[in-house]
Design an enzyme around this catalytic site. Structure first.
Site, PDB file in Angstrom:
ATOM      1  N   ASN A  12       6.361  -1.310   1.118  1.00 35.99           N
ATOM      2  CA  ASN A  12       6.991  -0.407   0.193  1.00 35.99           C
ATOM      3  C   ASN A  12       7.437   0.713   1.134  1.00 35.99           C
ATOM      4  OD1 ASN A  12       8.675   1.890  -1.394  1.00 35.99           O
ATOM      5  ND2 ASN A  12       7.579   1.334  -3.304  1.00 35.99           N
ATOM      6  N   TRP A  13       8.449   0.884   1.978  1.00 36.05           N
ATOM      7  CA  TRP A  13       8.300   2.097   3.003  1.00 36.05           C
ATOM      8  C   TRP A  13       8.894   3.911   2.113  1.00 36.05           C
ATOM      9  CZ3 TRP A  13      11.744   0.995   7.820  1.00 36.05           C
ATOM     10  CH2 TRP A  13      11.775  -0.082   8.630  1.00 36.05           C
ATOM     11  N   LYS A  14       8.240   3.363   0.875  1.00 33.92           N
ATOM     12  CA  LYS A  14       8.736   4.778   0.235  1.00 33.92           C
ATOM     13  C   LYS A  14       9.492   6.351   1.401  1.00 33.92           C
ATOM     14  CE  LYS A  14       4.743   3.726  -2.056  1.00 33.92           C
ATOM     15  NZ  LYS A  14       2.890   3.987  -2.603  1.00 33.92           N
ATOM     16  N   HIS A 100       8.887   1.493 -10.550  1.00 35.08           N
ATOM     17  CA  HIS A 100       7.323   1.569  -9.366  1.00 35.08           C
ATOM     18  C   HIS A 100       6.945   3.085 -10.675  1.00 35.08           C
ATOM     19  CE1 HIS A 100       4.852   3.740  -6.870  1.00 35.08           C
ATOM     20  NE2 HIS A 100       5.089   2.068  -6.101  1.00 35.08           N
ATOM     21  N   GLU A 102       5.548   5.947  -9.524  1.00 35.25           N
ATOM     22  CA  GLU A 102       6.211   6.572  -9.458  1.00 35.25           C
ATOM     23  C   GLU A 102       7.517   7.156  -9.342  1.00 35.25           C
ATOM     24  OE1 GLU A 102       5.852   6.055  -5.097  1.00 35.25           O
ATOM     25  OE2 GLU A 102       3.785   5.771  -5.449  1.00 35.25           O
ATOM     26  N   GLU A 170       0.533  -2.234  -9.916  1.00 32.19           N
ATOM     27  CA  GLU A 170       0.408  -1.964  -9.748  1.00 32.19           C
ATOM     28  C   GLU A 170      -0.252  -0.688 -10.710  1.00 32.19           C
ATOM     29  OE1 GLU A 170       2.396  -1.452  -5.138  1.00 32.19           O
ATOM     30  OE2 GLU A 170       3.138  -0.648  -6.987  1.00 32.19           O
ATOM     31  N   GLY A 176      -2.138   4.379  -2.603  1.00 31.32           N
ATOM     32  CA  GLY A 176      -2.238   5.608  -1.730  1.00 31.32           C
ATOM     33  C   GLY A 176      -3.950   5.868  -1.751  1.00 31.32           C
ATOM     34  N   SER A 215      -3.024   0.317  -2.696  1.00 34.53           N
ATOM     35  CA  SER A 215      -4.377  -0.298  -1.220  1.00 34.53           C
ATOM     36  C   SER A 215      -4.203  -1.094  -0.705  1.00 34.53           C
ATOM     37  CB  SER A 215      -5.360   0.962  -1.587  1.00 34.53           C
ATOM     38  OG  SER A 215      -5.362   1.687  -2.228  1.00 34.53           O
TER      39      SER A 215
HETATM   40  P1  13P Z   1      -0.476   2.079  -1.277  1.00 34.91           P
HETATM   41  O1  13P Z   1      -0.233   0.756  -0.329  1.00 34.91           O
HETATM   42  O2  13P Z   1      -0.396   3.341  -0.274  1.00 34.91           O
HETATM   43  O3  13P Z   1      -1.406   2.037  -1.530  1.00 34.91           O
HETATM   44  O4  13P Z   1       0.783   1.630  -2.042  1.00 34.91           O
HETATM   45  C1  13P Z   1       1.048   0.957  -3.222  1.00 34.91           C
HETATM   46  C2  13P Z   1       2.433   1.398  -3.664  1.00 34.91           C
HETATM   47  O5  13P Z   1       3.045   1.934  -4.499  1.00 34.91           O
HETATM   48  C3  13P Z   1       3.401  -0.065  -3.169  1.00 34.91           C
HETATM   49  O6  13P Z   1       4.932   0.048  -4.595  1.00 34.91           O
END
Ligand code: 13P
Length: 260
Positions: A12-14, A100, A102, A170, A176, A215
């Site tokens: 997931n490149w966000k 997600h 976020e 998650e 993160g 993470s």
């Molecule tokens: P990180 O791997 O940066 O913790 O992010 C996880 C995530 O939100 C994947 O969707």
């Protein structure tokens, strides 16, 4: 129980990667995957929408599926700024993350909306990657299993099959942060999710993939990917580095020997 599902490693490149960087990263991953050859692992990358169509075409001849990070629950019409699941499919996208944390936090998305988005994805024939997970205060209060149970019941539509749906657990506090639950804690939550899916969806529930996310990196993936009922990973930060992402893919466990 059905056989162990083939793992899925999804990046997931966000909101990262402008055009040249994103194309370079995708090229590095695709080239690195070539020698990995026939190892049974599915790979997806979910770039920002601005790159989805071009990467869909660029990666069409590879084993990498291009995914999206969100979609509208609606089919079409006057919804400025939104993109429908059908538009994503039309652009060459094969799977879509919904719910997600976020988006739940930044845009107030609740289980009802996530369920509607997942149904929109499934209606196109794409795969929905449905995210659930507790916050740090919920974990500290001992509410993890209750939260995950409620999110799973509310966010996963009745149309879910093992061929069209993936669950991503998650923990919000692990995203993160460099912090992860212990392997035992991951196993406990994944075991509960598996039991709930099996109760509700029977054979399909036994085989719907459950990814761990939060993470995951090149150092911890090997152990996390061997926890029971962990069928792959949803990777954020480490998916922005082709070497780290390829190492995570290579760390997937080999399939069990037939008959063993
Ligand atoms: P990180 O791997 O940066 O913790 O992010 C996880 C995530 O939100 C994947 O969707």
């Amino acid at each position: 129980m059905a056989g162990t599902p083939i793992p899925l490693i999804a990046g997931n490149w966000k909101m990262n990667m402008v055009h040249s960087k994103g194309m370079g990263l995708a090229t590095g991953i695709a080239e690195g995957l070539d020698p990995i050859g026939m190892i049974p692992v599915d790979v997806a990358i979910c770039p920002p929408l601005t790159l989805a169509a071009e990467l869909g075409a660029f990666l069409a001849a590879t084993r990498i599926v291009v995914g999206a990070q969100d979609c509208s629950p609606l089919e079409e019409g006057a919804h400025t700024g939104d993109v429908s699941a059908n538009m994503l499919k039309n652009a060459g996208v094969g799977c879509c993350i919904v719910g997600h944390s976020e988006r739940r936090a930044d845009h107030g998305e609740d289980d009802i909306l996530v369920n509607a988005k997942a149904r929109a994805v499934l209606a196109t024939g794409m795969t929905a990657i449905i995210c659930i997970g507790e916050t740090e205060s919920q974990r500290d209060a001992g509410e993890t299993i209750d939260v995950v149970t409620k999110q799973l019941a509310g966010s996963v539509p009745d149309e879910a099959l093992n061929t069209n749906t993936v669950i991503a657990y998650e923990p919000v506090w692990a995203i993160g942060t460099g912090k992860t639950p212990t392997l035992e804690e991951i196993g406990e939550v994944h075991g509960k999710i598996r039991a709930l899916l099996y109760d509700r969806f029977d054979y399909d529930g036994a085989a719907i993939r459950i990814l761990y996310g939060g993470s995951v990196n090149a150092d911890n993936a090997h152990d996390i990917l061997r926890v029971e009922n962990v069928n792959g990973a949803l990777v954020g930060g480490a998916s922005l580095d082709s070497e780290a992402f390829l190492k995570i893919i290579r760390d997937c466990p080999a399939p069990p020997i037939p008959g063993s």
